[in-house]
Design a protein around this motif. Structure first.
Motif, PDB file in Angstrom:
ATOM      1  N   TYR A 109       4.586   4.432  16.488  1.00  0.00           N
ATOM      2  CA  TYR A 109       5.775   4.626  15.843  1.00  0.00           C
ATOM      3  C   TYR A 109       6.137   3.328  16.580  1.00  0.00           C
ATOM      4  CZ  TYR A 109       5.195   9.612  15.384  1.00  0.00           C
ATOM      5  OH  TYR A 109       5.205  10.779  14.534  1.00  0.00           O
ATOM      6  N   GLU A 110       5.766   3.203  17.823  1.00  0.00           N
ATOM      7  CA  GLU A 110       6.898   1.442  18.456  1.00  0.00           C
ATOM      8  C   GLU A 110       6.364   0.254  17.598  1.00  0.00           C
ATOM      9  OE1 GLU A 110       9.096   0.720  20.620  1.00  0.00           O
ATOM     10  OE2 GLU A 110       8.707   2.092  21.264  1.00  0.00           O
ATOM     11  N   GLU A 111       4.484   0.472  17.252  1.00  0.00           N
ATOM     12  CA  GLU A 111       4.594  -1.110  15.927  1.00  0.00           C
ATOM     13  C   GLU A 111       5.089  -0.821  14.753  1.00  0.00           C
ATOM     14  OE1 GLU A 111       2.085  -2.840  16.628  1.00  0.00           O
ATOM     15  OE2 GLU A 111       1.340  -2.503  18.487  1.00  0.00           O
ATOM     16  N   LEU A 112       5.277   0.153  14.455  1.00  0.00           N
ATOM     17  CA  LEU A 112       6.310   0.108  13.011  1.00  0.00           C
ATOM     18  C   LEU A 112       7.464  -0.436  13.368  1.00  0.00           C
ATOM     19  CD1 LEU A 112       5.296   3.895  11.602  1.00  0.00           C
ATOM     20  CD2 LEU A 112       5.562   1.535  10.405  1.00  0.00           C
ATOM     21  N   ASN A 113       7.817   1.149  14.428  1.00  0.00           N
ATOM     22  CA  ASN A 113       9.090   0.074  15.044  1.00  0.00           C
ATOM     23  C   ASN A 113       9.666  -2.205  15.583  1.00  0.00           C
ATOM     24  OD1 ASN A 113      11.981   0.169  16.080  1.00  0.00           O
ATOM     25  ND2 ASN A 113      11.559   0.313  17.834  1.00  0.00           N
TER      26      ASN A 113
ATOM     27  N   PRO B 116       0.815  -1.430  -0.036  1.00  0.00           N
ATOM     28  CA  PRO B 116       0.456   0.054   0.195  1.00  0.00           C
ATOM     29  C   PRO B 116       0.465   1.415  -0.132  1.00  0.00           C
ATOM     30  CG  PRO B 116       0.062  -0.644   2.102  1.00  0.00           C
ATOM     31  CD  PRO B 116       0.946  -1.562   1.269  1.00  0.00           C
ATOM     32  N   ASN B 117       0.522   1.960  -0.557  1.00  0.00           N
ATOM     33  CA  ASN B 117       0.515   3.725  -0.650  1.00  0.00           C
ATOM     34  C   ASN B 117       1.169   4.368   1.341  1.00  0.00           C
ATOM     35  OD1 ASN B 117       0.888   6.558  -0.123  1.00  0.00           O
ATOM     36  ND2 ASN B 117       0.721   6.971  -1.970  1.00  0.00           N
ATOM     37  N   LEU B 118       2.293   4.822   1.396  1.00  0.00           N
ATOM     38  CA  LEU B 118       2.567   4.926   2.657  1.00  0.00           C
ATOM     39  C   LEU B 118       2.284   6.010   3.887  1.00  0.00           C
ATOM     40  CD1 LEU B 118       5.397   2.935   3.690  1.00  0.00           C
ATOM     41  CD2 LEU B 118       3.442   2.075   3.937  1.00  0.00           C
ATOM     42  N   TRP B 119       1.999   7.165   2.459  1.00  0.00           N
ATOM     43  CA  TRP B 119       1.357   8.353   2.689  1.00  0.00           C
ATOM     44  C   TRP B 119       0.135   8.415   4.380  1.00  0.00           C
ATOM     45  CZ3 TRP B 119       2.808  13.530   1.881  1.00  0.00           C
ATOM     46  CH2 TRP B 119       2.172  14.370   2.374  1.00  0.00           C
ATOM     47  N   ASN B 120       1.172   8.867   4.962  1.00  0.00           N
ATOM     48  CA  ASN B 120       0.379   9.202   6.124  1.00  0.00           C
ATOM     49  C   ASN B 120       0.040   7.959   6.741  1.00  0.00           C
ATOM     50  OD1 ASN B 120      -1.199  11.615   7.926  1.00  0.00           O
ATOM     51  ND2 ASN B 120      -3.165  10.528   6.954  1.00  0.00           N
ATOM     52  N   VAL B 121       1.051   7.569   7.054  1.00  0.00           N
ATOM     53  CA  VAL B 121       1.154   6.088   7.579  1.00  0.00           C
ATOM     54  C   VAL B 121       0.987   6.106   9.509  1.00  0.00           C
ATOM     55  CG1 VAL B 121       3.177   5.052   7.746  1.00  0.00           C
ATOM     56  CG2 VAL B 121       1.905   4.006   7.520  1.00  0.00           C
ATOM     57  N   VAL B 122       1.409   6.683   9.571  1.00  0.00           N
ATOM     58  CA  VAL B 122       1.850   6.840  11.234  1.00  0.00           C
ATOM     59  C   VAL B 122       0.366   7.037  11.588  1.00  0.00           C
ATOM     60  CG1 VAL B 122       3.276   8.248  13.196  1.00  0.00           C
ATOM     61  CG2 VAL B 122       4.468   8.109  11.199  1.00  0.00           C
ATOM     62  N   ASN B 123       0.134   6.640  12.252  1.00  0.00           N
ATOM     63  CA  ASN B 123      -1.180   5.973  13.493  1.00  0.00           C
ATOM     64  C   ASN B 123      -2.721   6.149  12.517  1.00  0.00           C
ATOM     65  OD1 ASN B 123       0.368   6.688  15.584  1.00  0.00           O
ATOM     66  ND2 ASN B 123       0.183   9.067  15.237  1.00  0.00           N
ATOM     67  N   ARG B 124      -2.127   5.688  11.581  1.00  0.00           N
ATOM     68  CA  ARG B 124      -3.201   5.155  10.293  1.00  0.00           C
ATOM     69  C   ARG B 124      -3.584   3.427  11.235  1.00  0.00           C
ATOM     70  NH1 ARG B 124      -1.953   5.062   4.447  1.00  0.00           N
ATOM     71  NH2 ARG B 124      -0.923   2.984   5.109  1.00  0.00           N
ATOM     72  N   PRO B 125      -4.682   3.246  11.351  1.00  0.00           N
ATOM     73  CA  PRO B 125      -5.074   1.555  11.176  1.00  0.00           C
ATOM     74  C   PRO B 125      -4.495   0.698  10.561  1.00  0.00           C
ATOM     75  CG  PRO B 125      -6.759   2.865  11.644  1.00  0.00           C
ATOM     76  CD  PRO B 125      -6.209   3.925  10.393  1.00  0.00           C
ATOM     77  N   LYS B 126      -3.790  -0.885  11.369  1.00  0.00           N
ATOM     78  CA  LYS B 126      -3.152  -2.164  10.102  1.00  0.00           C
ATOM     79  C   LYS B 126      -4.226  -2.293   9.598  1.00  0.00           C
ATOM     80  CE  LYS B 126      -0.591  -3.099  13.687  1.00  0.00           C
ATOM     81  NZ  LYS B 126      -0.404  -2.208  14.571  1.00  0.00           N
ATOM     82  N   GLY B 127      -3.425  -2.006   8.063  1.00  0.00           N
ATOM     83  CA  GLY B 127      -4.505  -3.118   6.922  1.00  0.00           C
ATOM     84  C   GLY B 127      -5.817  -2.142   6.872  1.00  0.00           C
ATOM     85  N   SER B 128      -5.703  -0.767   6.241  1.00  0.00           N
ATOM     86  CA  SER B 128      -6.997  -0.321   6.352  1.00  0.00           C
ATOM     87  C   SER B 128      -6.811   1.317   5.006  1.00  0.00           C
ATOM     88  CB  SER B 128      -6.762   1.030   7.566  1.00  0.00           C
ATOM     89  OG  SER B 128      -6.190   1.759   7.613  1.00  0.00           O
ATOM     90  N   HIS B 129      -5.797   0.949   4.501  1.00  0.00           N
ATOM     91  CA  HIS B 129      -5.624   1.732   3.601  1.00  0.00           C
ATOM     92  C   HIS B 129      -6.444   1.338   2.266  1.00  0.00           C
ATOM     93  CE1 HIS B 129      -4.219   4.103  -0.134  1.00  0.00           C
ATOM     94  NE2 HIS B 129      -3.360   4.824   0.383  1.00  0.00           N
ATOM     95  N   GLU B 130      -7.591   2.510   1.901  1.00  0.00           N
ATOM     96  CA  GLU B 130      -8.575   2.216   1.153  1.00  0.00           C
ATOM     97  C   GLU B 130      -9.135   1.471   0.413  1.00  0.00           C
ATOM     98  OE1 GLU B 130      -7.444   5.929   0.800  1.00  0.00           O
ATOM     99  OE2 GLU B 130      -7.929   5.062   3.005  1.00  0.00           O
ATOM    100  N   SER B 131      -7.644   1.598  -0.827  1.00  0.00           N
ATOM    101  CA  SER B 131      -7.616   1.620  -2.333  1.00  0.00           C
ATOM    102  C   SER B 131      -6.992   0.355  -2.646  1.00  0.00           C
ATOM    103  CB  SER B 131      -7.157   2.545  -2.822  1.00  0.00           C
ATOM    104  OG  SER B 131      -6.107   2.991  -2.888  1.00  0.00           O
TER     105      SER B 131
END
Length: 182
Positions: A134-138, A102-117
């Protein structure tokens, strides 16, 4: 007498050939060992793995050092360079396309597995839950397949704490309103 001499020559040739074959086989096993790599060099995502379907609850292995303190001294420019590794499968531009991932624009604090398109999320990613803090991404970027067992992401991860801090600091900038630092 000639027949016995001919028979001895043939028998010697057969024995010499057998001995040569045995020595050649032994030397080839010594010189050329079969080495199977621990991780495949390139994995083609085929969907959910059987091990992910068998587990009821995702496991979170012990992993990297906490990211909060490292983010304060992270280098966004180095993170942008590291993001080139991600660029083969992800785009980071606003409104940019989805690729293999998925596109990673605005990924910080976005729900996992949720990019609409983006429709290529594994069921493991969709069911993992939570947001990309931040910790989850880490933890995920340390070793994706260990953190979310069954993920379709084939990247081995960023093992160096500083590299992960830099890439996460860069991911933070991919937003009109970057998430506050912890």
């Amino acid at each position: 007498m000639k027949d016995a001499l001919l028979f001895n020559k043939i028998a010697a040739a057969v024995l010499a050939a057998a001995l040569l074959a045995m020595v050649t086989g032994a030397l080839s096993r010594i010189l050329y060992t079969d080495h199977t790599p621990e991780e495949p060099a390139y994995v083609i995502a085929t969907g959910e793995s059987a091990s992910a379907a068998a587990t009821d609850e995702p496991k979170k292995p012990a992993g990297p050092a906490p990211i909060a303190d490292m983010l304060a001294s992270a280098d966004v420019e180095k993170g942008a360079k590291l993001f080139k590794k991600c660029g083969a499968c992800h785009d980071g531009s606003k409104g940019g396309p989805n690729k293999v991932g998925p596109n990673l624009w605005n990924v910080v604090n976005r729900p996992k597995g949720s990019h609409e398109s983006f429709g290529g999320y594994s069921s493991a990613m969709k069911s993992f839950g939570g947001e990309w803090s931040y910790e989850e991404l880490n933890h995920f970027l340390f070793k994706p397949k260990a953190y979310i067992e069954g993920t379709a992401m084939t990247f081995a991860g960023f093992k160096k704490d500083k590299d992960r801090a830099n890439i996460i600091a860069y991911l933070r900038t991919l937003s009109d309103n970057p998430a506050p630092l912890p």
